[in-house]
Design a protein around this motif. Structure first.
Motif, PDB file in Angstrom:
ATOM      1  N   SER A 116      -8.011   6.549  57.096  1.00  0.00           N
ATOM      2  CA  SER A 116      -8.219   7.143  58.415  1.00  0.00           C
ATOM      3  C   SER A 116      -8.102   8.654  58.307  1.00  0.00           C
ATOM      4  O   SER A 116      -7.435   9.170  57.402  1.00  0.00           O
ATOM      5  N   ILE A 117      -8.697   9.370  59.247  1.00  0.00           N
ATOM      6  CA  ILE A 117      -8.459  10.810  59.282  1.00  0.00           C
ATOM      7  C   ILE A 117      -7.000  11.095  59.612  1.00  0.00           C
ATOM      8  O   ILE A 117      -6.493  12.183  59.326  1.00  0.00           O
ATOM      9  N   GLN A 118      -6.288  10.108  60.180  1.00  0.00           N
ATOM     10  CA  GLN A 118      -4.861  10.286  60.443  1.00  0.00           C
ATOM     11  C   GLN A 118      -4.073  10.461  59.155  1.00  0.00           C
ATOM     12  O   GLN A 118      -2.950  10.954  59.181  1.00  0.00           O
ATOM     13  N   ALA A 119      -4.656  10.046  58.018  1.00  0.00           N
ATOM     14  CA  ALA A 119      -3.991  10.220  56.727  1.00  0.00           C
ATOM     15  C   ALA A 119      -4.133  11.641  56.202  1.00  0.00           C
ATOM     16  O   ALA A 119      -3.443  12.025  55.255  1.00  0.00           O
ATOM     17  N   LEU A 120      -5.019  12.420  56.808  1.00  0.00           N
ATOM     18  CA  LEU A 120      -5.377  13.734  56.278  1.00  0.00           C
ATOM     19  C   LEU A 120      -4.779  14.891  57.056  1.00  0.00           C
ATOM     20  O   LEU A 120      -4.660  15.997  56.528  1.00  0.00           O
ATOM     21  N   ILE A 121      -4.438  14.658  58.321  1.00  0.00           N
ATOM     22  CA  ILE A 121      -3.968  15.734  59.185  1.00  0.00           C
ATOM     23  C   ILE A 121      -2.784  15.255  60.022  1.00  0.00           C
ATOM     24  O   ILE A 121      -2.625  14.066  60.269  1.00  0.00           O
ATOM     25  N   GLY A 122      -1.965  16.188  60.436  1.00  0.00           N
ATOM     26  CA  GLY A 122      -0.856  15.836  61.311  1.00  0.00           C
ATOM     27  C   GLY A 122      -1.339  15.597  62.729  1.00  0.00           C
ATOM     28  O   GLY A 122      -2.357  16.136  63.161  1.00  0.00           O
TER      29      GLY A 122
ATOM     30  N   GLY B  14     -10.990   2.025  36.066  1.00  0.00           N
ATOM     31  CA  GLY B  14     -12.366   2.500  35.982  1.00  0.00           C
ATOM     32  C   GLY B  14     -13.072   2.057  34.708  1.00  0.00           C
ATOM     33  O   GLY B  14     -14.251   1.683  34.738  1.00  0.00           O
ATOM     34  N   ARG B  15     -12.370   2.068  33.593  1.00  0.00           N
ATOM     35  CA  ARG B  15     -12.997   1.695  32.317  1.00  0.00           C
ATOM     36  C   ARG B  15     -13.140   0.191  32.150  1.00  0.00           C
ATOM     37  O   ARG B  15     -13.693  -0.271  31.155  1.00  0.00           O
ATOM     38  N   GLN B  16     -12.659  -0.539  33.136  1.00  0.00           N
ATOM     39  CA  GLN B  16     -12.886  -1.987  33.165  1.00  0.00           C
ATOM     40  C   GLN B  16     -13.925  -2.368  34.226  1.00  0.00           C
ATOM     41  O   GLN B  16     -14.055  -3.525  34.582  1.00  0.00           O
ATOM     42  N   GLY B  17     -14.649  -1.345  34.674  1.00  0.00           N
ATOM     43  CA  GLY B  17     -15.781  -1.585  35.550  1.00  0.00           C
ATOM     44  C   GLY B  17     -15.480  -1.614  37.029  1.00  0.00           C
ATOM     45  O   GLY B  17     -16.348  -1.987  37.822  1.00  0.00           O
ATOM     46  N   ILE B  18     -14.270  -1.204  37.425  1.00  0.00           N
ATOM     47  CA  ILE B  18     -13.907  -1.238  38.841  1.00  0.00           C
ATOM     48  C   ILE B  18     -13.926   0.169  39.416  1.00  0.00           C
ATOM     49  O   ILE B  18     -13.292   1.082  38.894  1.00  0.00           O
ATOM     50  N   ARG B  19     -14.658   0.329  40.503  1.00  0.00           N
ATOM     51  CA  ARG B  19     -14.630   1.565  41.273  1.00  0.00           C
ATOM     52  C   ARG B  19     -13.806   1.316  42.533  1.00  0.00           C
ATOM     53  O   ARG B  19     -13.868   0.239  43.117  1.00  0.00           O
ATOM     54  N   CYS B  20     -13.051   2.326  42.941  1.00  0.00           N
ATOM     55  CA  CYS B  20     -12.242   2.196  44.149  1.00  0.00           C
ATOM     56  C   CYS B  20     -12.340   3.488  44.953  1.00  0.00           C
ATOM     57  O   CYS B  20     -12.036   4.575  44.437  1.00  0.00           O
ATOM     58  N   ASN B  21     -12.812   3.376  46.177  1.00  0.00           N
ATOM     59  CA  ASN B  21     -12.946   4.508  47.082  1.00  0.00           C
ATOM     60  C   ASN B  21     -12.364   4.157  48.438  1.00  0.00           C
ATOM     61  O   ASN B  21     -11.979   3.010  48.684  1.00  0.00           O
ATOM     62  N   ALA B  22     -12.329   5.138  49.309  1.00  0.00           N
ATOM     63  CA  ALA B  22     -11.828   4.917  50.665  1.00  0.00           C
ATOM     64  C   ALA B  22     -12.763   5.561  51.673  1.00  0.00           C
ATOM     65  O   ALA B  22     -13.441   6.543  51.371  1.00  0.00           O
ATOM     66  N   VAL B  23     -12.798   4.991  52.859  1.00  0.00           N
ATOM     67  CA  VAL B  23     -13.443   5.646  53.993  1.00  0.00           C
ATOM     68  C   VAL B  23     -12.351   6.072  54.961  1.00  0.00           C
ATOM     69  O   VAL B  23     -11.331   5.382  55.116  1.00  0.00           O
ATOM     70  N   CYS B  24     -12.553   7.226  55.584  1.00  0.00           N
ATOM     71  CA  CYS B  24     -11.596   7.746  56.556  1.00  0.00           C
ATOM     72  C   CYS B  24     -12.303   7.903  57.893  1.00  0.00           C
ATOM     73  O   CYS B  24     -12.886   8.953  58.186  1.00  0.00           O
ATOM     74  N   PRO B  25     -12.290   6.858  58.712  1.00  0.00           N
ATOM     75  CA  PRO B  25     -12.966   6.949  60.012  1.00  0.00           C
ATOM     76  C   PRO B  25     -12.256   7.906  60.962  1.00  0.00           C
ATOM     77  O   PRO B  25     -11.030   8.065  60.916  1.00  0.00           O
ATOM     78  N   GLY B  26     -13.061   8.532  61.823  1.00  0.00           N
ATOM     79  CA  GLY B  26     -12.513   9.239  62.968  1.00  0.00           C
ATOM     80  C   GLY B  26     -12.322   8.246  64.095  1.00  0.00           C
ATOM     81  O   GLY B  26     -12.160   7.044  63.874  1.00  0.00           O
ATOM     82  N   LEU B  27     -12.371   8.740  65.316  1.00  0.00           N
ATOM     83  CA  LEU B  27     -12.176   7.858  66.459  1.00  0.00           C
ATOM     84  C   LEU B  27     -13.407   6.991  66.682  1.00  0.00           C
ATOM     85  O   LEU B  27     -14.507   7.500  66.878  1.00  0.00           O
ATOM     86  N   ILE B  28     -13.201   5.686  66.623  1.00  0.00           N
ATOM     87  CA  ILE B  28     -14.248   4.722  66.958  1.00  0.00           C
ATOM     88  C   ILE B  28     -13.782   4.025  68.228  1.00  0.00           C
ATOM     89  O   ILE B  28     -12.863   3.205  68.185  1.00  0.00           O
TER      90      ILE B  28
END
Length: 273
Positions: free
Chosen positions: A152-158, A184-198
């Motif tokens: 979430s964007i809540q993880a990025l800002i106070g 990563g070298r075992q073929g796994i990618r891991c990312n995150a999405v940080c939504p704003g207000l939905i």
């Protein structure tokens, strides 16, 4: 129903979406199925999961529903064993479950109860860990996979509200980077999405108005906006992207606080002479 879309087709892929009975998870499950994936819709509310899975099947996709609380080890095992038994494994995991039902009780730190803090962490962070710990070996067995965590964007800002939710989502970003680095070298990618207000049923109208006044993209966010971002990060089109957080917030966190304030904004002030 198959729609290969700009993010690339997912025919033959198996996806698990936790919180799949809700708005964001449901939109992702629907989109992944439309692009050809077989989807396990998981939610603590089995009825909601079943409703989403039935809608996917009715539209020509492939989906099954499973109920379970991600904070419970046995439920997590059941979620992923369902994917293995129904479809043979897991290639994509959207780690989306969150303790949204506790948000209204999440407030100033000095007033925050142990129950709200622990409940938020149990689902939003511990549950995410349990799911990742379970799915990683399954992905390695298939030669790799893609994990997309909903932060979430809540993880990025106070902010002045939801400190427990914000802390859980911030921890999820750290977990994202650790998984990307370790596997990563075992073929796994891991990312995150940080939504704003939905906007949803819990959104107060005055809050929505204040957010929109400060959001460069002049409309509310939609669950489909997040689903598109998740589908991209899970697709082969994002094959060189890992350990990252994609902010999807209409530009809300991309400017100074003066934006949207017609009194103090330098854009609206008389030109300096």
């Amino acid at each position: 129903m198959t729609d290969n879309g700009p993010a690339g087709g997912m025919i033959g892929k198996v996806a698990v979406v936790t919180g799949g009975g809700g708005a964001l998870g449901g939109a992702t499950a629907t989109l992944l199925a439309a692009r050809g994936a077989s989807v396990v819709v998981a939610d603590w509310n089995l009825e909601s999961a079943e409703t989403r899975a039935k809608a996917i099947v009715a539209a020509g996709g492939t989906a099954v529903a499973v109920g379970g609380d991600v904070a419970d080890d046995d439920a997590v095992e059941r979620i992923f064993s369902t994917a293995t038994e129904a479809f043979g494994g897991v290639d994509i995991f959207h780690n989306n479950a969150a303790a949204v039902h506790l948000a209204r009780s999440d407030g100033p730190v000095a007033d925050l109860t142990d129950e709200v803090w622990d409940g938020t962490m149990d689902i939003g962070l511990r549950g995410a860990f349990l799911c990742c710990r379970t799915v990683i070996p399954l992905m390695i067995a298939r030669g790799g996979g893609a994990i997309v965590n909903t932060s979430s964007i809540q993880a990025l800002i106070g902010d002045t509200w939801v400190p427990a939710y914000s802390a859980a989502k911030a921890g999820l970003l750290s977990l994202t980077r650790s998984i990307a680095t370790q596997y990563g070298r075992q073929g796994i990618r891991c990312n995150a999405v940080c939504p704003g207000l939905i906007p949803g049923v819990r959104t107060e109208p005055d809050m929505l108005e204040r957010i929109l006044r400060r959001q460069p993209v002049g409309r509310s966010g939609r669950p489909e906006d997040i689903a598109e971002a998740v589908a991209f990060l899970a697709s082969d089109a994002a094959g060189f992207i890992t350990g990252q957080a994609l902010v999807v917030d209409g530009g809300l966190t991309g400017h100074m606080p003066t934006y949207g304030d017609p009194v103090t904004s330098p854009l609206d002030a008389p030109a300096a002479r």
